[in-house]
Design an enzyme around this catalytic site. Sequence first.
Site, PDB file in Angstrom:
ATOM      1  N   ASP A   1       0.818  -1.207   0.000  1.00 56.58           N
ATOM      2  CA  ASP A   1       0.000   0.000   0.000  1.00 56.58           C
ATOM      3  C   ASP A   1       0.858   1.267   0.000  1.00 56.58           C
ATOM      4  OD1 ASP A   1       0.878  -0.250   2.628  1.00 56.58           O
ATOM      5  OD2 ASP A   1      -1.123  -0.225   3.533  1.00 56.58           O
TER       6      ASP A   1
ATOM      7  N   HIS B   1       0.665   4.052  -2.773  1.00 56.52           N
ATOM      8  CA  HIS B   1       0.480   5.433  -2.301  1.00 56.52           C
ATOM      9  C   HIS B   1       1.443   6.371  -3.016  1.00 56.52           C
ATOM     10  CE1 HIS B   1      -0.098   8.502   1.031  1.00 56.52           C
ATOM     11  NE2 HIS B   1       1.089   8.866   0.534  1.00 56.52           N
ATOM     12  N   GLU B   2       2.728   6.006  -3.058  1.00 57.71           N
ATOM     13  CA  GLU B   2       3.729   6.895  -3.636  1.00 57.71           C
ATOM     14  C   GLU B   2       3.544   7.057  -5.144  1.00 57.71           C
ATOM     15  OE1 GLU B   2       5.749   8.821  -2.170  1.00 57.71           O
ATOM     16  OE2 GLU B   2       5.263   8.091  -0.174  1.00 57.71           O
TER      17      GLU B   2
ATOM     18  N   HIS C   1       0.963   9.502  -5.983  1.00 55.31           N
ATOM     19  CA  HIS C   1       1.444  10.883  -5.965  1.00 55.31           C
ATOM     20  C   HIS C   1       1.965  11.292  -7.347  1.00 55.31           C
ATOM     21  CE1 HIS C   1       0.981  12.293  -1.916  1.00 55.31           C
ATOM     22  NE2 HIS C   1       1.680  11.311  -1.375  1.00 55.31           N
TER      23      HIS C   1
ATOM     24  N   TYR D   1       0.618  21.171  -2.629  1.00 53.01           N
ATOM     25  CA  TYR D   1       0.839  20.414  -1.388  1.00 53.01           C
ATOM     26  C   TYR D   1       0.759  21.341  -0.184  1.00 53.01           C
ATOM     27  CZ  TYR D   1       2.548  16.283   1.103  1.00 53.01           C
ATOM     28  OH  TYR D   1       2.672  15.183   1.915  1.00 53.01           O
TER      29      TYR D   1
ATOM     30  N   GLU E   1      -2.837  13.960  -0.345  1.00 54.60           N
ATOM     31  CA  GLU E   1      -2.480  12.826   0.511  1.00 54.60           C
ATOM     32  C   GLU E   1      -3.588  11.778   0.555  1.00 54.60           C
ATOM     33  OE1 GLU E   1       0.057  11.572   2.278  1.00 54.60           O
ATOM     34  OE2 GLU E   1       1.289  13.037   1.226  1.00 54.60           O
TER      35      GLU E   1
ATOM     36  N   GLU F   1      -4.510  -2.562  -2.657  1.00 56.21           N
ATOM     37  CA  GLU F   1      -4.278  -3.707  -1.764  1.00 56.21           C
ATOM     38  C   GLU F   1      -5.470  -4.657  -1.783  1.00 56.21           C
ATOM     39  OE1 GLU F   1      -1.978  -3.584   2.254  1.00 56.21           O
ATOM     40  OE2 GLU F   1      -4.115  -3.337   2.734  1.00 56.21           O
TER      41      GLU F   1
ATOM     42  N   ASP G   1       3.290  20.878   8.992  1.00 53.35           N
ATOM     43  CA  ASP G   1       2.975  19.867   7.964  1.00 53.35           C
ATOM     44  C   ASP G   1       2.191  20.484   6.811  1.00 53.35           C
ATOM     45  OD1 ASP G   1       2.911  17.328   6.784  1.00 53.35           O
ATOM     46  OD2 ASP G   1       1.048  16.791   7.802  1.00 53.35           O
TER      47      ASP G   1
ATOM     48  N   HIS H   1      -1.157  15.627   6.290  1.00 51.81           N
ATOM     49  CA  HIS H   1      -1.238  14.217   6.667  1.00 51.81           C
ATOM     50  C   HIS H   1      -2.289  13.968   7.744  1.00 51.81           C
ATOM     51  CE1 HIS H   1       2.838  14.241   4.816  1.00 51.81           C
ATOM     52  NE2 HIS H   1       2.473  13.030   4.428  1.00 51.81           N
TER      53      HIS H   1
END
Length: 548
Positions: free
Chosen positions: A373, A377-378, A381, A392, A401, A412, A458, A463
């Site tokens: 996962d 996820h990456e 992006h 971002y 995100e 998954e 952040d 996130h």
Amino acid sequence: MNKKFLAVCLSMCLVLAIFIPQAGATPKPETFEKINKNEKTSTPEFVSGKLTKKSNKKPKDVLFSYLNEKKETFKFAESAESDFVVIDEFVDNLGFTHLRLKQEFNGIPVYGRTFTAHIDSSGVLTSFSGTVAPELDQKMKKKKKKVKQKKAFSTAEKDLISSFAEEPQYAIDPTTEEVIYVKNDKSNYAYHINFKFFYPELGDWNYFIDASTGDILDKFDQSFKVDAVGTGTGVLGDEKTLNIDRQGSTYYLQDNTRGDGIFTYDGENVHQNLLYYPIWLIQRYLPGTAVSDSDNIFNDGSAVDAHYYAGLVYDYFLEEFNRDSFDNQGSAIKSTVHFGQNWSNAGWLGEPLNQMIYGDGDSDTLPFSGAFDVIAHEITHAITDRTADLIYQDESGAINESMSDIFGALAEFWADLDPDWLMGEDVTLSSNGIRSMADPTLFNKPDHYDDYLHTTADYGGVHTNSSIINKAAYLLSEGGNHSGVSVNGIGKDKMGDIFYRTLTQHLTASSTFSQLRSAAIQAASELYGSNSSEVTSVQQAFNAVGIN
């Protein structure tokens, strides 16, 4: 705007939904529109309906005619032809012509102001997404550009260097672009300066220097980093069937069956201090040495997982969305394992490297290549970077995100690899993951817009606040009751179709949570019909998390 170097998102908006029959409407109007209007700018952020009559004109001409007729509503400066530039156009599998545009003022791009439009097969404009920077002709009238580009660059670089204990070492030469920068209803001539570097940490910093005063208007980092969590060492893997390549008597982790290939390399634990150096030197060491073996049995768990999972991510997006690699052009997916020494991280390195890197972990983490996962996820992006290009920061950053979490989880489930609604649980030992889409509060994350975290940390809590959207996506898929709202679930496949279409065709760089809601409803309408149960479920899911 520059493409992001690292794939690892502006103000909160109140919206007012208005249904306006156009002039000459009948009980069954030939045209009608529903507008989500940003109360702070008094301009639409999402418009849907039958916005124009049937036409044989070119899609761009249909759109520009509509915008010119609605100039007072959108409040752009001159004409659609001078204020908007088409940057992409294609016809999708439903027969819609998709246009992506950017706003300009006197030939200068307005940073972050991008738009999408959809015209159906009969030439009817059905949606327009994005918030125009309004009345620039009035707001910019008395502003003069007094600061030279060299001075602006010096100001930004001095501030950047002062932010780190050691001076950043640029991976590629910094870039400078003249823009109109709009934030909090203030518009300024500005220089957008971008710094990309690996050392002393991964960075993709954007500075905006006022071209009139030389002041720093804004700055933020757009690098995508993976949180270091959990405990443990090594990857304890199961047996996997791999597509490999044989050259003479040597076998390589090279899969030639997917796009331009899946390639897996060994970084040979080159020290992360490599990231001190300019890109031409980094490219001497990355992607590294192709992982090979004298037979077709590979025992390097980090390399096996990186290779296998990258191929699965490719398969997932191709099978489910007919997307050919992260750029939809079949580009090779490259992964480097054993990068760094005692380095507990992973990331997508964008232009010009376009590859993943994986550390071997430390006493608290397993190698990130062991988590499917996280890899999905990456790479999501990277897809976002090439479609909606979400900034971002603040709400757009949280959407960025969340999209990666959503497709990380859906991939998954698709692959049936002990699926769940947790993120990163396969690389953590002391905790069961880093985020939960089903119950964000398990990790002290918000699950309702009333609990949106307003912070400067952040990049506006990207996130943290992403979990609000994660909860909506989970409810849309699985159904349930939340905050007194009952949601009828539509299943993972339909939820994924709606969010994929939303991401790739309707969201824009500065999208808000409210705009996301409108975009998701529009995507569901296009896929299943405006009166469908799927549209109702999308509305319920966003209602349940307080996004109206």
